[in-house]
Design a protein around this motif. Structure first.
Motif, PDB file in Angstrom:
ATOM      1  N   ALA A 310      54.990   2.229  46.079  1.00  0.00           N
ATOM      2  CA  ALA A 310      53.570   1.941  46.294  1.00  0.00           C
ATOM      3  C   ALA A 310      52.965   2.933  47.278  1.00  0.00           C
ATOM      4  N   HIS A 311      53.701   3.257  48.328  1.00  0.00           N
ATOM      5  CA  HIS A 311      53.189   4.232  49.296  1.00  0.00           C
ATOM      6  C   HIS A 311      52.882   5.556  48.612  1.00  0.00           C
ATOM      7  N   LEU A 312      53.773   5.993  47.741  1.00  0.00           N
ATOM      8  CA  LEU A 312      53.561   7.262  47.058  1.00  0.00           C
ATOM      9  C   LEU A 312      52.366   7.178  46.098  1.00  0.00           C
ATOM     10  N   VAL A 336      51.696   9.204  57.401  1.00  0.00           N
ATOM     11  CA  VAL A 336      50.246   9.165  57.266  1.00  0.00           C
ATOM     12  C   VAL A 336      49.826   8.109  56.246  1.00  0.00           C
ATOM     13  N   SER A 337      50.628   7.926  55.203  1.00  0.00           N
ATOM     14  CA  SER A 337      50.274   6.910  54.200  1.00  0.00           C
ATOM     15  C   SER A 337      50.193   5.522  54.824  1.00  0.00           C
ATOM     16  N   GLY A 338      51.006   5.277  55.864  1.00  0.00           N
ATOM     17  CA  GLY A 338      51.002   3.988  56.536  1.00  0.00           C
ATOM     18  C   GLY A 338      49.738   3.712  57.321  1.00  0.00           C
ATOM     19  N   VAL A 339      48.978   4.754  57.648  1.00  0.00           N
ATOM     20  CA  VAL A 339      47.690   4.551  58.316  1.00  0.00           C
ATOM     21  C   VAL A 339      46.726   3.835  57.372  1.00  0.00           C
ATOM     22  N   PHE A 340      46.818   4.141  56.092  1.00  0.00           N
ATOM     23  CA  PHE A 340      45.908   3.571  55.098  1.00  0.00           C
ATOM     24  C   PHE A 340      46.499   2.353  54.381  1.00  0.00           C
ATOM     25  N   PHE A 341      47.815   2.235  54.381  1.00  0.00           N
ATOM     26  CA  PHE A 341      48.506   1.097  53.769  1.00  0.00           C
ATOM     27  C   PHE A 341      49.494   0.544  54.807  1.00  0.00           C
ATOM     28  N   PRO A 342      48.976  -0.250  55.770  1.00  0.00           N
ATOM     29  CA  PRO A 342      49.780  -0.618  56.931  1.00  0.00           C
ATOM     30  C   PRO A 342      50.532  -1.942  56.815  1.00  0.00           C
ATOM     31  N   HIS A 343      50.680  -2.493  55.595  1.00  0.00           N
ATOM     32  CA  HIS A 343      51.414  -3.751  55.449  1.00  0.00           C
ATOM     33  C   HIS A 343      52.398  -3.631  54.297  1.00  0.00           C
ATOM     34  N   GLY A 344      53.146  -4.684  54.052  1.00  0.00           N
ATOM     35  CA  GLY A 344      54.120  -4.676  52.976  1.00  0.00           C
ATOM     36  C   GLY A 344      53.478  -4.879  51.620  1.00  0.00           C
ATOM     37  N   ILE A 345      54.233  -4.567  50.561  1.00  0.00           N
ATOM     38  CA  ILE A 345      53.709  -4.692  49.201  1.00  0.00           C
ATOM     39  C   ILE A 345      53.591  -6.144  48.776  1.00  0.00           C
ATOM     40  N   GLY A 346      54.206  -7.071  49.510  1.00  0.00           N
ATOM     41  CA  GLY A 346      54.086  -8.473  49.144  1.00  0.00           C
ATOM     42  C   GLY A 346      55.203  -9.315  49.710  1.00  0.00           C
ATOM     43  N   HIS A 347      55.486 -10.435  49.046  1.00  0.00           N
ATOM     44  CA  HIS A 347      56.433 -11.413  49.566  1.00  0.00           C
ATOM     45  C   HIS A 347      56.766 -12.407  48.465  1.00  0.00           C
ATOM     46  N   GLY A 348      57.775 -13.209  48.698  1.00  0.00           N
ATOM     47  CA  GLY A 348      58.043 -14.317  47.807  1.00  0.00           C
ATOM     48  C   GLY A 348      56.964 -15.368  47.948  1.00  0.00           C
ATOM     49  N   ILE A 349      56.815 -16.202  46.921  1.00  0.00           N
ATOM     50  CA  ILE A 349      55.791 -17.252  46.954  1.00  0.00           C
ATOM     51  C   ILE A 349      56.289 -18.457  46.180  1.00  0.00           C
ATOM     52  N   TYR A 396      42.975   0.899  53.367  1.00  0.00           N
ATOM     53  CA  TYR A 396      42.018   0.447  54.380  1.00  0.00           C
ATOM     54  C   TYR A 396      41.607   1.623  55.260  1.00  0.00           C
ATOM     55  N   PHE A 397      40.447   1.465  55.845  1.00  0.00           N
ATOM     56  CA  PHE A 397      39.932   2.458  56.777  1.00  0.00           C
ATOM     57  C   PHE A 397      39.745   1.745  58.117  1.00  0.00           C
ATOM     58  N   VAL A 398      40.855   1.625  58.836  1.00  0.00           N
ATOM     59  CA  VAL A 398      40.936   0.835  60.072  1.00  0.00           C
ATOM     60  C   VAL A 398      40.698   1.755  61.265  1.00  0.00           C
ATOM     61  N   ASP A 399      39.647   1.504  62.026  1.00  0.00           N
ATOM     62  CA  ASP A 399      39.298   2.384  63.146  1.00  0.00           C
ATOM     63  C   ASP A 399      40.473   2.595  64.089  1.00  0.00           C
ATOM     64  N   LEU A 400      41.164   1.523  64.451  1.00  0.00           N
ATOM     65  CA  LEU A 400      42.266   1.630  65.408  1.00  0.00           C
ATOM     66  C   LEU A 400      43.343   2.586  64.904  1.00  0.00           C
ATOM     67  N   LEU A 401      43.715   2.460  63.639  1.00  0.00           N
ATOM     68  CA  LEU A 401      44.763   3.315  63.081  1.00  0.00           C
ATOM     69  C   LEU A 401      44.256   4.736  62.861  1.00  0.00           C
ATOM     70  N   ARG A 406      43.836  10.567  64.342  1.00  0.00           N
ATOM     71  CA  ARG A 406      43.011  11.680  64.825  1.00  0.00           C
ATOM     72  C   ARG A 406      43.613  12.321  66.077  1.00  0.00           C
ATOM     73  N   GLN A 407      44.255  11.505  66.901  1.00  0.00           N
ATOM     74  CA  GLN A 407      44.814  12.012  68.154  1.00  0.00           C
ATOM     75  C   GLN A 407      46.235  12.546  68.001  1.00  0.00           C
ATOM     76  N   GLY A 408      46.806  12.400  66.813  1.00  0.00           N
ATOM     77  CA  GLY A 408      48.189  12.806  66.605  1.00  0.00           C
ATOM     78  C   GLY A 408      48.319  14.175  65.970  1.00  0.00           C
ATOM     79  N   GLU A 409      49.558  14.518  65.656  1.00  0.00           N
ATOM     80  CA  GLU A 409      49.851  15.859  65.160  1.00  0.00           C
ATOM     81  C   GLU A 409      49.479  16.064  63.700  1.00  0.00           C
ATOM     82  N   HIS A 410      49.132  14.974  63.001  1.00  0.00           N
ATOM     83  CA  HIS A 410      48.811  15.098  61.583  1.00  0.00           C
ATOM     84  C   HIS A 410      47.323  14.895  61.306  1.00  0.00           C
ATOM     85  N   ALA A 411      46.496  15.128  62.315  1.00  0.00           N
ATOM     86  CA  ALA A 411      45.051  14.896  62.166  1.00  0.00           C
ATOM     87  C   ALA A 411      44.436  15.783  61.087  1.00  0.00           C
ATOM     88  N   ASP A 412      45.024  16.962  60.886  1.00  0.00           N
ATOM     89  CA  ASP A 412      44.449  17.876  59.901  1.00  0.00           C
ATOM     90  C   ASP A 412      44.949  17.612  58.486  1.00  0.00           C
TER      91      ASP A 412
END
Length: 453
Positions: A310-312, A336-349, A396-401, A406-412
């Motif tokens: 899913a991340h890919l 970097v993908s985790g900045v936009f997809f910061p949770h798991g793909i799901g769970h049992g239900i 997601y476009f989460v300001d905190l993440l 933006r402050q890290g080495e992969h900002a570009d």
């Protein structure tokens, strides 16, 4: 284990439901026999649970039934009751029906389940003592400490709990039928919520429309509704429910479920106000990718693999929409993908929204660890027929993440102008409940949306 039958739903005849329930109880008997053998006990006792009262107050919290109790019985509003399961005997239900003129008391026991139990009605909780097995030491008692009654205090023996919780992942056809009915109710409510959004209502009013269509309130729903307009969709568990509608509604993310006889559905959808907007195209891309992920719910598939794939896939979407300037593979490798997809793909239900034993290595315990760098994944087991899981990718476009990126080495590695283009819409999540079978998966959610199209 045989795959759940596609015809096992609430449209089936009462006789069919009776037969499914009989099979379900027989399977619980089999599991109980093995669990007690492993723990060295003669009886399984399951209290339904009691009311909890608020500290420094006389108000009680909403009652939540013991999941081990509702695994046997479609009873979710019966505190003070007990289940007794002894191998070789018909199980006993000790059913508390108090004398009470302050509240509505439970009705006399009835329904398709009753013939499978010896039912004893009591009027006071302590009356259960006369009907419990004589030696408490020979009993595996599963419940919370507050359920203790005399010498019968929950001991929750680990071998018994490990076995029962591990095998709860495998839904019987009866359980799939209950989940399908919960899904039918949830989809009906999702349709009403979308209509309320299209009408320009506030988050609070959309929530009320949802509850009205589901015919369930906050105490009936399996979890608190997430009703998020615009940038609020970037808060993964947003539950504030603004009372006033925004001046401009751009987007709507709803994560909301419903319950039926103790079983849950968990459904998420995202909408854009303007079907011509690029954000709608982004929603459509996530939706198409999510369907492919749902098709991965097949016997022998490692659930961790679905998460990593899913991340890919989501990084590929970000690349296609000009958000990523690097390759999807590089975005995954650098985190970097985790900045936009910061949770798991799901769970049992099933009996619980986040079903138990998601990390269990076997029915004797042990743990299957999460992949490194993916702390929020809730399921790491290999899928087998009968398992029911959610598939819920998100962008997601989460300001905190984003500030951290933006402050890290992969900002570009991203185009910040493109991010600013999507930031006012918050985020996207699409979630379906899917049952693994011996063949193609059953997508309970899509089935019901198609039926109401």
């Amino acid at each position: 284990m045989n795959a759940p039958a596609r015809t096992a739903d609430s449209s089936a005849s009462a006789a069919a439901i009776d037969a499914l329930y009989a099979q379900h109880v027989a399977e619980l008997h089999r599991r109980t026999l093995e669990a007690l053998s492993r723990g060295g006990f003669d009886h399984l006792l399951v209290p339904s649970g009691n009311l909890h009262y608020q500290f420094f107050d006389d108000r009680d919290y909403p009652y939540a039934v013991n999941p081990q109790f509702k695994a046997w019985l479609p009873l979710t509003r019966n505190p003070g009751s007990w289940l007794i399961a002894t191998p070789g005997r018909k199980p006993t239900l000790i059913y508390l029906q108090p004398f009470d003129y302050w509240h509505v008391v439970p009705q006399a026991p009835s329904g398709y389940w009753i013939e499978h139990f010896d039912v004893i009605v009591i009027r006071k909780p302590e009356e259960a003592l006369a009907h419990l097995p004589k030696d408490a030491a020979r009993c595996a008692i599963l419940g919370e400490p507050q359920s203790a009654l005399g010498d019968y205090a929950p001991n929750n023996p680990q071998p018994v709990v490990d076995y029962l919780e591990y095998h709860r992942a495998y839904k019987t056809p009866y359980e799939v039928a209950m989940m399908r009915e919960a899904t039918r109710r949830g989809v009906r409510a999702h349709r009403a919520a979308e209509a309320a959004f299209r009408a320009g209502l506030s988050e609070f009013d959309i929530h009320l429309a949802y509850c009205g269509a589901a015919r369930q309130d906050a105490n009936d729903l399996p979890y608190g509704n997430i009703i998020a307009l615009n940038q609020n969709g970037a808060v993964l568990h947003y539950m504030e429910l603004d009372r006033e509608a925004p001046a401009q509604s751009r987007s709507f993310l709803i994560d909301a479920g419903a319950s039926h006889h103790g079983y849950a559905c968990d459904i998420t959808r995202t909408y854009a106000t303007d079907a011509r907007d690029e954000f709608q195209a982004l929603i459509d891309a996530v939706d198409a990718a999510q369907l492919k992920m749902c098709d991965q719910v097949r016997a022998g598939t490692d659930y961790k693999r679905i998460h990593l794939d899913a991340h890919l896939a989501l990084a590929g979407i970000l690349k296609d929409f000009g958000v990523l300037k690097t390759s999807p593979e590089a975005a995954v490798a650098t985190g970097v993908s985790g900045v936009f997809f910061p949770h798991g793909i799901g769970h049992g239900i099933g009996l619980q929204v986040h079903e138990v034993a998601g990390f269990a290595a076997s029915d004797r315990g042990g743990r299957i660890d999460k992949p490194a760098g993916h702390p929020y994944l809730r399921l790491t087991r290999v899928l087998e027929p009968g398992m029911a899981v959610t598939i819920e990718p998100g962008l997601y476009f989460v300001d905190l993440l984003l500030d951290g990126l933006r402050q890290g080495e992969h900002a570009d590695s991203v185009d910040w102008n493109r991010i600013d283009r999507f930031r006012p819409f918050g985020g996207i999540r699409i979630e379906d409940d899917v049952v693994c079978t011996d063949a193609a998966p059953i997508n309970l959610t899509r089935d019901e949306f198609a039926a109401t199209a």
